[in-house]
Design a protein around this motif. Structure first.
Motif, short mmCIF file in Angstrom:
data_model
loop_
_atom_site.label_atom_id
_atom_site.label_comp_id
_atom_site.label_asym_id
_atom_site.label_seq_id
_atom_site.Cartn_x
_atom_site.Cartn_y
_atom_site.Cartn_z
N ASP A 97 0.96 -0.97 0.00
CA ASP A 97 0.05 0.24 0.14
C ASP A 97 0.94 1.14 -0.41
OD1 ASP A 97 -1.83 -2.25 0.48
OD2 ASP A 97 -3.25 -0.87 1.59
N LEU A 98 0.23 1.91 -0.95
CA LEU A 98 1.11 2.97 -0.92
C LEU A 98 -0.07 4.97 -1.17
CD1 LEU A 98 3.17 2.93 -4.28
CD2 LEU A 98 4.49 2.95 -1.74
N ALA A 99 0.49 5.81 -0.39
CA ALA A 99 -0.10 6.88 -0.10
C ALA A 99 0.31 8.11 -0.94
CB ALA A 99 -1.30 7.03 0.63
N ALA A 100 -0.49 9.46 -0.99
CA ALA A 100 0.39 10.62 -0.78
C ALA A 100 1.39 11.02 -0.32
CB ALA A 100 -0.76 11.92 -0.05
N GLU A 101 2.52 10.86 -0.51
CA GLU A 101 3.60 11.27 0.03
C GLU A 101 3.75 12.73 0.07
OE1 GLU A 101 7.78 10.07 0.90
OE2 GLU A 101 6.11 8.56 -0.25
N ARG A 102 3.49 12.49 2.18
CA ARG A 102 3.70 14.31 2.09
C ARG A 102 4.52 13.61 3.73
NH1 ARG A 102 -2.59 14.39 0.73
NH2 ARG A 102 -2.18 15.30 -1.66
N PRO A 103 4.93 14.74 4.88
CA PRO A 103 4.91 14.94 6.05
C PRO A 103 4.31 14.06 7.31
CG PRO A 103 5.06 17.27 5.34
CD PRO A 103 4.60 16.00 4.76
N ALA A 104 4.89 13.46 8.74
CA ALA A 104 4.12 13.03 9.05
C ALA A 104 3.83 14.60 9.46
CB ALA A 104 4.62 12.11 10.32
N LEU A 105 2.06 14.39 10.96
CA LEU A 105 1.96 15.53 11.10
C LEU A 105 1.93 15.10 12.93
CD1 LEU A 105 -1.51 16.49 9.18
CD2 LEU A 105 0.63 17.52 9.58
N PRO A 106 2.02 16.07 13.85
CA PRO A 106 3.01 16.22 14.75
C PRO A 106 1.73 15.02 16.00
CG PRO A 106 2.51 18.35 14.85
CD PRO A 106 2.16 17.38 13.61
N ARG A 107 2.39 14.44 16.52
CA ARG A 107 0.93 13.38 17.58
C ARG A 107 0.41 14.16 18.22
NH1 ARG A 107 0.83 8.08 16.97
NH2 ARG A 107 0.12 8.16 19.14
N ASN A 108 1.64 14.49 19.13
CA ASN A 108 1.15 16.48 20.51
C ASN A 108 0.23 17.55 20.42
OD1 ASN A 108 3.24 17.00 19.17
ND2 ASN A 108 4.31 17.38 21.24
N GLY A 109 -0.28 17.60 18.78
CA GLY A 109 -0.71 18.88 18.46
C GLY A 109 -1.81 19.25 18.55
N GLY A 110 -2.46 18.19 19.49
CA GLY A 110 -4.34 18.35 19.96
C GLY A 110 -4.92 17.90 18.70
N ASP A 169 -5.72 20.36 -3.94
CA ASP A 169 -4.50 20.46 -2.64
C ASP A 169 -3.90 19.28 -2.29
OD1 ASP A 169 -4.88 23.82 -3.35
OD2 ASP A 169 -5.87 24.10 -1.71
N LEU A 170 -4.73 18.51 -1.44
CA LEU A 170 -4.42 17.46 -0.15
C LEU A 170 -5.69 16.47 -0.76
CD1 LEU A 170 -3.66 19.64 2.91
CD2 LEU A 170 -1.71 18.59 1.51
N PRO A 171 -5.31 16.06 -1.93
CA PRO A 171 -6.55 14.79 -1.99
C PRO A 171 -6.01 13.13 -1.45
CG PRO A 171 -5.04 14.97 -4.47
CD PRO A 171 -5.49 16.53 -3.01
N ASN A 172 -6.82 12.67 -0.76
CA ASN A 172 -6.81 11.10 -0.26
C ASN A 172 -6.16 10.16 -1.92
OD1 ASN A 172 -6.02 9.52 1.23
ND2 ASN A 172 -8.34 9.43 2.43
N GLN A 173 -5.10 10.44 -1.66
CA GLN A 173 -4.33 9.36 -3.10
C GLN A 173 -4.02 8.33 -2.29
OE1 GLN A 173 -1.92 12.49 -3.66
NE2 GLN A 173 -2.81 12.48 -6.03
N ARG A 174 -3.84 7.01 -3.18
CA ARG A 174 -4.06 5.22 -2.30
C ARG A 174 -3.70 4.45 -3.23
NH1 ARG A 174 -6.44 1.40 0.47
NH2 ARG A 174 -8.56 1.70 -0.06
N ILE A 175 -2.44 3.58 -3.34
CA ILE A 175 -3.17 2.85 -4.53
C ILE A 175 -1.81 1.42 -3.68
CG2 ILE A 175 -0.63 1.72 -6.15
CD1 ILE A 175 0.14 4.70 -6.53
N LYS A 176 -2.64 0.17 -4.57
CA LYS A 176 -2.59 -0.84 -3.67
C LYS A 176 -2.48 -2.07 -4.79
CE LYS A 176 -5.87 -2.35 -0.34
NZ LYS A 176 -5.14 -2.49 0.88
N ILE A 177 -0.71 -2.58 -4.80
CA ILE A 177 -0.34 -3.31 -5.64
C ILE A 177 -1.55 -4.35 -4.77
CG2 ILE A 177 1.44 -3.94 -6.90
CD1 ILE A 177 2.58 -1.40 -6.17
N ILE A 178 -1.23 -5.73 -5.71
CA ILE A 178 -1.88 -6.79 -4.99
C ILE A 178 -1.36 -8.13 -5.77
CG2 ILE A 178 -4.48 -8.22 -4.13
CD1 ILE A 178 -5.71 -5.22 -4.76
#
Length: 343
Positions: A97-110, A169-178
């Motif tokens: 599984d792949l998806a849009a290549e973006r930086p992770a968001l902080p876990r402690n930012g509410g 701007d930020l579509p939810n793109q996902r690829i599943k290679i099966i």
């Protein structure tokens, strides 16, 4: 009906646009699945994507496990056969599984829990061209999917860009290679169990082996590979937005026979994770034909996109849920998590 219809997307911008939209509207309401031609994807790309997929699955298992999905809080990476669930039952397929290549968001930012879905992919280090091929496929499949979404909007007599605010701007793109390994017919043959997809649309690239089946009013029918086409199906987001006029359809894959394998690559276009699904105001003659959104107690639907997507990921991948989302699970769910388990 014993086969899926074929629609030529190039007609959307041609002189017979009205006839194309009428055919699309009828197909979308009655079955929600079709083959597409005139899609504009470069001729060389489908073969390159399938070749790259074969090279990945041919890697030694130890190397594939270095990019196993359980390492990723973003649900990216490799799964062995039986490690993803559909409606509580293991699917006999290995996948990446792949998806849009973006930086992770902080876990402690509410931030809400679904914000953990954003982040980088895992990539196999021994296949340096794999990333470039897959990101090229992502770009082309995204462009095709947006054209399809625009066509669906036009078919419902809406502005073509009515959904743009929730995918720009930020579509939810996902690829599943099966890869579906062959199985003896005396064994369980669920390659992937019957389900609906959750986003706008799915673009499916198939190799040579049959196996995809689509539920119709007349029963299950096959959707075999056809050169030069992709299989398109409508996701639950469009069903919700159209009050059920557009149909998200149940589909499944039957495992190929022993001694063979089936390869496919699915691309899913969804809305931005922070979006809420808009409900369109259909013209009266179309609103009168809208059937309402399907209610499935095993698959509750939420208008909040991120919440809906996270729900399905957690249910499908209990090992990833236990590793990265334990704070969201009840004690009973935590005890039940593990490969091949359901809760």
């Amino acid at each position: 009906m014993n086969e899926l219809p074929t629609l030529d997307l190039s007609r959307f911008a041609g002189p017979d646009r009205a006839a194309f939209l009428a055919a699309l509207r009828r197909t979308a309401r009655e079955i929600g699945f079709f083959y597409v031609t005139g899609h504009g994807v470069p001729d060389d790309l489908p073969g390159a994507v399938l070749d790259a997929s074969r090279r990945f699955f041919a890697l030694p298992e130890a190397e594939k496990l270095t990019v196993e999905m359980v390492h990723s809080p973003h649900f990216r990476g490799y799964n062995r056969p039986g490690w993803e669930l559909t409606r509580g039952k293991p699917d006999w397929r290995e996948q990446f599984d792949l998806a849009a290549e973006r930086p992770a968001l902080p876990r402690n930012g509410g931030l809400p829990a679904w914000a953990r879905l954003q982040g980088p992919n895992q990539w196999p280090v021994s296949l340096p061209d794999f990333q470039n091929v897959m990101l090229r496929w992502q770009d082309e499949a995204t462009a095709l999917s947006i054209r399809l979404v625009q066509a669906f909007a036009a078919a419902l007599e809406q502005p073509e860009d009515v959904f743009a605010p929730i995918y720009d701007d930020l579509p939810n793109q996902r690829i599943k290679i099966i890869r579906y390994p062959g199985r003896d017919r005396s064994e369980e043959t669920q390659g992937v169990g019957a389900h609906k997809d959750s986003g706008f649309v799915t673009v499916l690239l198939q190799d040579r082996e049959r196996g995809l089946e689509v539920e119709t009013p007349d029963g299950w029918i096959e959707a075999p590979p056809r050169p030069g086409t992709f299989v398109i199906n409508i996701g639950e987001l469009l069903e919700m937005a159209s009050s059920g006029y557009l149909k998200a359809t149940m589909h499944r894959v039957v495992s190929p026979p022993a001694g063979s394998e089936r390869l496919s690559v699915a691309f899913f276009l969804g809305a931005k994770l922070d979006a809420t699904v808009p409900v369109l105001e259909l013209p009266p003659h179309l609103a009168a034909e809208a059937r309402g959104v399907t209610q499935d107690p095993l698959n509750p639907l939420f208008m909040e996109v991120g919440r809906n997507y996270l729900k399905s990921r957690i249910r499908s991948h209990p090992d990833v849920a236990k590793a990265h989302y334990a704070d969201l699970l009840t004690p009973e769910e935590l005890r039940a998590t593990g490969p091949g388990s359901a809760y």
